[in-house]
Design a protein around this motif. Structure first.
Motif, PDB file in Angstrom:
ATOM      1  N   UNK A 113      -9.157  12.824  -4.361  1.00  0.00           N
ATOM      2  CA  UNK A 113      -8.195  13.191  -5.404  1.00  0.00           C
ATOM      3  C   UNK A 113      -7.544  11.959  -6.019  1.00  0.00           C
ATOM      4  N   UNK A 114      -7.474  11.953  -7.340  1.00  0.00           N
ATOM      5  CA  UNK A 114      -6.913  10.837  -8.108  1.00  0.00           C
ATOM      6  C   UNK A 114      -5.892  11.400  -9.091  1.00  0.00           C
ATOM      7  N   UNK A 150      -8.038   0.261 -17.644  1.00  0.00           N
ATOM      8  CA  UNK A 150      -6.818   0.554 -16.895  1.00  0.00           C
ATOM      9  C   UNK A 150      -7.140   0.609 -15.408  1.00  0.00           C
ATOM     10  N   UNK A 151      -6.343  -0.083 -14.596  1.00  0.00           N
ATOM     11  CA  UNK A 151      -6.631  -0.116 -13.160  1.00  0.00           C
ATOM     12  C   UNK A 151      -6.462   1.244 -12.493  1.00  0.00           C
ATOM     13  N   UNK A 152      -7.286   1.488 -11.500  1.00  0.00           N
ATOM     14  CA  UNK A 152      -7.171   2.623 -10.591  1.00  0.00           C
ATOM     15  C   UNK A 152      -6.949   2.037  -9.201  1.00  0.00           C
ATOM     16  N   UNK A 153      -5.882   2.460  -8.524  1.00  0.00           N
ATOM     17  CA  UNK A 153      -5.495   1.782  -7.277  1.00  0.00           C
ATOM     18  C   UNK A 153      -5.392   2.764  -6.126  1.00  0.00           C
ATOM     19  N   UNK A 162      -5.771   8.178  -4.682  1.00  0.00           N
ATOM     20  CA  UNK A 162      -5.823   7.150  -5.731  1.00  0.00           C
ATOM     21  C   UNK A 162      -4.864   7.538  -6.840  1.00  0.00           C
ATOM     22  N   UNK A 163      -4.295   6.533  -7.503  1.00  0.00           N
ATOM     23  CA  UNK A 163      -3.431   6.804  -8.651  1.00  0.00           C
ATOM     24  C   UNK A 163      -3.797   5.865  -9.797  1.00  0.00           C
TER      25      UNK A 163
END
Length: 367
Positions: free
Chosen positions: A331-332, A149-152, A352-353
């Protein structure tokens, strides 16, 4: 030593007793003329029998019993073929079929058996996990799968990395990781499943993600063990340029000195780490201050509906984000599903989300 079929029974205190099957056919029931006598009022006088099938497998025959014979919690209609590890219920009496090595066959005398009285509203006991043989197949690779799953970047939406996720498609096992880990937990084999997921995913995805950060998971039971660290050493040796981030679940953090030593070992391997599910249980603020992580992943329970939350919850999340930033961590936010949630996270300082808004898990065949 000879291989011998046995029926393994678990006591209420966790102890196990093995009833060796010294001859076939073997008749099982409540009365004393049976080869295997089970003093359980729920059994018929002659309840079931075991014999050898023409294929060489063990055949279980229900002898028209009143309360039924079950294999892996499915009632036997007539007969069925057995394999090592099957869970068998004769009425409410639970056993597991084992193939063991013995020096001299012996059977448990009748007067050493315990009487079990089955209530009318009986339920099948679950001392043994069903589908153990299928679970072994999964661990060996049959039915294993994976996704990423991408982290952007929260503002630019540029992909900076991916989280490696375990998946399975074994026809006789649950599909979701939660269900599979529940099954593994019933056999005390969570570490086996975690290792199988991780090694499969790394073998399928890692080489294709060079240049991106790869976030990998470990079960809390294996987190600080030497086996896990050695596996990371092998991974670093085989892929020296891969950017690796190890996710540490907050429930695994119980000893700050142990955590500090673990972080030092990771640093020596040029591996970063993240605190996972931050805020789901204890916030682990002491650990955040003493052993700062490179990333802190805020649990989705804090993120879902954040834009609609009351001012008190929003202030708590904002303060936590600022603490993370003050510790030098990134923080993500996990589980972001809407633009409104993303905007609320950005306003609070999240950098990041990760979530369905910016990318669903990508299976191996769609990468």
């Amino acid at each position: 030593m000879d291989n011998q079929w046995a029926l393994e029974s678990a006591g209420s205190d966790g102890s196990c007793t093995q009833f060796l099957i010294t001859r076939l056919p073997c008749q099982i029931g409540r009365s004393k003329e049976n080869d295997l006598v089970i003093a359980n009022l729920g059994l018929s006088r002659i309840h079931a029998s075991l014999t050898r099938d023409i294929t060489g497998q063990m055949r279980l025959i229900d002898e028209n019993s009143t309360n039924g014979t079950f294999v892996n919690r499915h009632r036997v209609e007539g007969y069925c073929l057995l394999k090592e590890g099957d869970v068998i219920h004769f009425a409410s009496a639970e056993f597991r079929l084992r193939l063991i090595q013995v020096e001299q066959p012996s059977v448990l005398p009748f007067d050493q058996m315990h009487t079990m009285v089955m209530p009318e509203d009986r339920l099948l006991s679950e001392h043994f996990a069903s589908n153990e043989a299928e679970f072994d197949e999964l661990i060996m690779g049959h039915g294993l799968s994976g996704a990423i799953q991408p982290i952007v970047n929260a503002k630019t939406r540029r992909v900076i990395g991916y989280e490696l996720l375990g998946r399975a498609n074994h026809p006789r096992l649950p599909k979701t990781p939660i269900e599979l880990f529940n099954l593994a937990g019933s056999m005390n084999r969570e570490v086996d499943l975690s290792l199988a997921f991780r090694e499969y995913g790394i073998s399928r995805f890692a080489k294709r993600l060079q240049g991106s950060k790869l976030f990998i998971n470990a079960h809390p039971k294996e987190m600080f063990g030497e086996v896990f660290l050695v596996s990371l050493e092998r991974l670093r040796h085989s892929m020296p340029d891969l950017e690796i981030v190890v996710e540490i679940h907050e429930s695994a953090v119980t000893n700050i000195d142990q955590l500090r030593g673990f972080a030092d070992r990771l640093a020596g391997l040029d591996i970063r780490f993240a605190y996972d599910d931050f805020g789901a249980g204890q916030a682990r603020l002491l650990e955040l201050a003493d052993v700062p992580a490179h990333f802190v992943k805020f649990d989705m329970s804090l993120i879902h509906g954040l834009h609609k939350a009351g001012p008190r919850k929003q202030q708590v999340v904002r303060d936590l984000v600022q603490m993370v930033l003050s510790a030098g961590s990134i923080p993500l936010a996990e589980g972001v599903e809407s633009e409104e949630e993303a905007k609320a996270c950005i306003a609070m300082g999240v950098q990041l989300i990760q979530g369905y808004l910016t990318g669903e898990p990508i299976p191996e065949d769609a990468l």
